[in-house]
Design a protein around this motif. Structure first.
Motif, PDB file in Angstrom:
ATOM      1  N   ASN A  53      16.808 -19.893 -44.258  1.00 31.99           N
ATOM      2  CA  ASN A  53      16.717 -18.963 -42.815  1.00 31.99           C
ATOM      3  C   ASN A  53      17.910 -18.860 -42.272  1.00 31.99           C
ATOM      4  N   GLN A  54      18.509 -17.731 -41.928  1.00 34.09           N
ATOM      5  CA  GLN A  54      19.808 -17.485 -41.196  1.00 34.09           C
ATOM      6  C   GLN A  54      19.554 -17.573 -39.711  1.00 34.09           C
ATOM      7  N   LYS A  55      20.571 -17.297 -39.131  1.00 38.70           N
ATOM      8  CA  LYS A  55      20.554 -17.327 -37.609  1.00 38.70           C
ATOM      9  C   LYS A  55      20.555 -15.795 -36.890  1.00 38.70           C
ATOM     10  N   PRO A  56      20.061 -15.706 -35.683  1.00 41.40           N
ATOM     11  CA  PRO A  56      20.206 -14.299 -35.072  1.00 41.40           C
ATOM     12  C   PRO A  56      21.697 -13.807 -35.127  1.00 41.40           C
ATOM     13  N   ALA A  57      22.635 -14.821 -34.700  1.00 40.22           N
ATOM     14  CA  ALA A  57      23.918 -14.229 -34.768  1.00 40.22           C
ATOM     15  C   ALA A  57      24.435 -13.731 -36.083  1.00 40.22           C
ATOM     16  N   ALA A  63      24.301  -6.490 -38.491  1.00 43.23           N
ATOM     17  CA  ALA A  63      24.077  -5.047 -38.031  1.00 43.23           C
ATOM     18  C   ALA A  63      25.128  -4.409 -37.375  1.00 43.23           C
ATOM     19  N   GLY A  64      26.192  -5.215 -36.679  1.00 36.73           N
ATOM     20  CA  GLY A  64      27.353  -4.551 -35.947  1.00 36.73           C
ATOM     21  C   GLY A  64      28.383  -4.075 -37.049  1.00 36.73           C
ATOM     22  N   GLU A  65      28.340  -4.160 -38.356  1.00 39.33           N
ATOM     23  CA  GLU A  65      29.233  -3.986 -39.085  1.00 39.33           C
ATOM     24  C   GLU A  65      28.983  -2.696 -40.017  1.00 39.33           C
ATOM     25  N   THR A  66      27.440  -2.218 -39.757  1.00 28.81           N
ATOM     26  CA  THR A  66      27.040  -1.331 -40.480  1.00 28.81           C
ATOM     27  C   THR A  66      27.017   0.068 -39.547  1.00 28.81           C
ATOM     28  N   PHE A  97       9.986 -15.785 -39.754  1.00 35.59           N
ATOM     29  CA  PHE A  97      10.250 -14.602 -38.882  1.00 35.59           C
ATOM     30  C   PHE A  97      10.790 -14.858 -37.346  1.00 35.59           C
ATOM     31  N   ALA A  98      10.733 -16.345 -36.873  1.00 40.17           N
ATOM     32  CA  ALA A  98      11.546 -16.666 -35.865  1.00 40.17           C
ATOM     33  C   ALA A  98      13.031 -16.616 -35.947  1.00 40.17           C
ATOM     34  N   SER A  99      13.616 -16.759 -37.051  1.00 38.72           N
ATOM     35  CA  SER A  99      14.851 -17.091 -37.350  1.00 38.72           C
ATOM     36  C   SER A  99      16.075 -15.982 -37.103  1.00 38.72           C
ATOM     37  N   GLY A 100      15.188 -14.759 -36.639  1.00 35.70           N
ATOM     38  CA  GLY A 100      16.257 -13.726 -36.030  1.00 35.70           C
ATOM     39  C   GLY A 100      16.428 -12.391 -36.955  1.00 35.70           C
ATOM     40  N   PRO A 101      15.633 -11.968 -37.793  1.00 33.49           N
ATOM     41  CA  PRO A 101      15.526 -10.872 -38.413  1.00 33.49           C
ATOM     42  C   PRO A 101      15.454  -9.426 -37.547  1.00 33.49           C
ATOM     43  N   LEU A 102      15.041  -9.596 -36.477  1.00 28.66           N
ATOM     44  CA  LEU A 102      14.821  -8.576 -35.419  1.00 28.66           C
ATOM     45  C   LEU A 102      16.063  -8.134 -34.858  1.00 28.66           C
ATOM     46  N   ALA A 103      17.158  -9.316 -34.702  1.00 27.82           N
ATOM     47  CA  ALA A 103      18.309  -9.045 -34.395  1.00 27.82           C
ATOM     48  C   ALA A 103      18.949  -7.812 -35.095  1.00 27.82           C
ATOM     49  N   LEU A 104      18.623  -7.660 -36.404  1.00 24.96           N
ATOM     50  CA  LEU A 104      19.215  -6.387 -36.869  1.00 24.96           C
ATOM     51  C   LEU A 104      18.768  -5.243 -36.290  1.00 24.96           C
ATOM     52  N   GLY A 105      17.731  -5.038 -35.228  1.00 21.08           N
ATOM     53  CA  GLY A 105      17.273  -3.726 -34.575  1.00 21.08           C
ATOM     54  C   GLY A 105      17.138  -2.536 -35.597  1.00 21.08           C
ATOM     55  N   ASP A 106      17.753  -1.591 -35.321  1.00 18.42           N
ATOM     56  CA  ASP A 106      17.020  -0.312 -36.000  1.00 18.42           C
ATOM     57  C   ASP A 106      17.856  -0.417 -37.394  1.00 18.42           C
ATOM     58  N   PRO A 158      12.348  -7.953 -29.473  1.00 16.32           N
ATOM     59  CA  PRO A 158      12.208  -6.737 -30.339  1.00 16.32           C
ATOM     60  C   PRO A 158      13.234  -5.975 -30.821  1.00 16.32           C
ATOM     61  N   ASN A 159      14.111  -5.967 -29.893  1.00  9.96           N
ATOM     62  CA  ASN A 159      15.522  -5.160 -29.997  1.00  9.96           C
ATOM     63  C   ASN A 159      15.303  -4.005 -30.746  1.00  9.96           C
ATOM     64  N   GLY A 160      14.317  -3.244 -30.160  1.00  9.03           N
ATOM     65  CA  GLY A 160      14.220  -1.805 -30.647  1.00  9.03           C
ATOM     66  C   GLY A 160      13.303  -1.669 -31.716  1.00  9.03           C
ATOM     67  N   VAL A 161      13.122  -2.698 -32.656  1.00  7.66           N
ATOM     68  CA  VAL A 161      12.351  -2.526 -33.777  1.00  7.66           C
ATOM     69  C   VAL A 161      10.794  -2.039 -33.539  1.00  7.66           C
ATOM     70  N   THR A 162      10.290  -1.186 -34.129  1.00  7.69           N
ATOM     71  CA  THR A 162       9.070  -0.587 -33.933  1.00  7.69           C
ATOM     72  C   THR A 162       8.197  -0.605 -35.375  1.00  7.69           C
ATOM     73  N   LEU A 163       8.839  -0.895 -36.656  1.00  7.08           N
ATOM     74  CA  LEU A 163       8.131  -0.728 -37.879  1.00  7.08           C
ATOM     75  C   LEU A 163       8.426  -1.993 -38.543  1.00  7.08           C
ATOM     76  N   ILE A 164       7.230  -2.328 -38.899  1.00  8.08           N
ATOM     77  CA  ILE A 164       7.446  -3.613 -39.977  1.00  8.08           C
ATOM     78  C   ILE A 164       6.875  -3.318 -41.380  1.00  8.08           C
ATOM     79  N   ARG A 165       7.459  -3.671 -42.360  1.00  3.36           N
ATOM     80  CA  ARG A 165       7.006  -3.086 -43.655  1.00  3.36           C
ATOM     81  C   ARG A 165       7.317  -4.466 -44.643  1.00  3.36           C
ATOM     82  N   HIS A 166       6.468  -4.414 -45.726  1.00  2.00           N
ATOM     83  CA  HIS A 166       6.564  -5.303 -46.726  1.00  2.00           C
ATOM     84  C   HIS A 166       6.186  -4.562 -47.997  1.00  2.00           C
ATOM     85  N   ALA A 167       7.224  -5.328 -49.049  1.00  2.00           N
ATOM     86  CA  ALA A 167       6.996  -4.943 -50.463  1.00  2.00           C
ATOM     87  C   ALA A 167       6.950  -6.343 -51.288  1.00  2.00           C
TER      88      ALA A 167
END
Length: 275
Positions: A53-57, A63-66, A97-106, A158-167
């Motif tokens: 698991n990674q960190k929110p930071a 996200a900030g580099e893209t 899921f608690a580890s911070g993927p939502l920090a990616l935002g959009d 939530p950081n603006g995330v509105t859609l959760i998808r899985h493959a």
């Protein structure tokens, strides 16, 4: 009128030493490689999450580099897929899921779950696993809030995330079963399209397509050629016209040429990189 889907093409990961001096310009410092890659590709799989698991930071930094419009897919942890083998994995899912993927935002795209090749289809455990996967942000937050034994508080913004998808990439032949597709469609989960001679099928089981391209699906093929790229583009253009988003990653053994293949597919489809 059907809204057209969005196609994003890219690679699995962005750290690969042979890309330095080929995909990456000579002398480009490693900390600038994601910045460069995200201006030439339109999506990348994050594979570091498979090992730990990674960190929110970290997610926020990536996200900030893209650029706007770019998205990452996130590989689910091996603890769930390879160690627990989908069984009794609710705590591990909550911690992930608690580890911070939502920090990616959009920049957050789908979650990709790659099953081990020796994991056969078991209807009970597979359906239980699918039922655990959150299908919207509220369900995601409820599961993440149950995280236990983690070193940091659960990331629940939530950081603006509105859609959760899985493959799901299922690599045992027992998953080639109509009941599997029925379950995937019920949960709107994409069956990964591999594009190999052993698994050439391109069936959609969700409102989006997820391709981990490991072919091409021709016997004795050494790598993707222009005709293969054109064939993929024709299929994906059809999905796009029908309103399906598509994520296409070149993950075959010819990794050296994966960025070029991803860019060639984008060009064939008229997809421009974000800037």
């Amino acid at each position: 009128m059907t809204t057209k889907g969005t196609i994003r093409t890219g690679t699995a990961g962005w750290v690969f030493e042979p890309w330095r001096g080929t995909f990456f310009p000579e002398g480009l410092v490693q900390k600038k490689e994601l910045h460069h890659a995200s201006r030439h590709l339109t999506s990348i799989e994050i594979n570091a999450t498979f090992r730990a698991n990674q960190k929110p930071a970290s997610f926020a930094k990536w996200a900030g580099e893209t650029p706007d419009g770019f998205q990452f897919s996130i590989k689910g942890p091996q603890l769930v897929t390879h160690i627990k083998r989908l069984k009794d994995c609710a705590p591990a899912l909550a911690n992930f899921f608690a580890s911070g993927p939502l920090a990616l935002g959009d920049r957050l795209g789908p979650f990709i779950w790659q099953l081990p090749p020796n994991l056969a289809f078991d209807a009970a455990s597979f359906e239980t696993f699918l039922n655990l996967l959150p299908q919207d942000v509220d369900a995601y937050l409820r599961l993440a809030a149950a995280a236990d034994g983690v070193k940091q508080p659960p990331y629940l913004e939530p950081n603006g995330v509105t859609l959760i998808r899985h493959a799901i990439e299922m690599r045992h032949p027992s998953f080639d079963d109509p009941s599997v597709d029925a379950l995937l469609r019920q949960h709107n989960i994409a069956r990964v399209i591999a594009d190999t001679p052993d698994n050439p099928r391109r069936d959609l089981t969700a409102d989006f397509a997820y391709c981990r391209l490991q072919g091409p699906a021709r016997p004795d093929a050494a790598g993707y050629e222009s005709a293969d790229i054109a064939d993929l583009a024709k299929t994906m253009a059809g999905w796009r016209e029908a309103g399906h988003d598509c994520y296409a990653y070149f993950v075959h053994e010819d990794k050296l040429h994966a960025p070029a293949n991803a860019m060639a597919l984008a060009q064939e489809l008229g997809v421009r990189a974000y800037s």
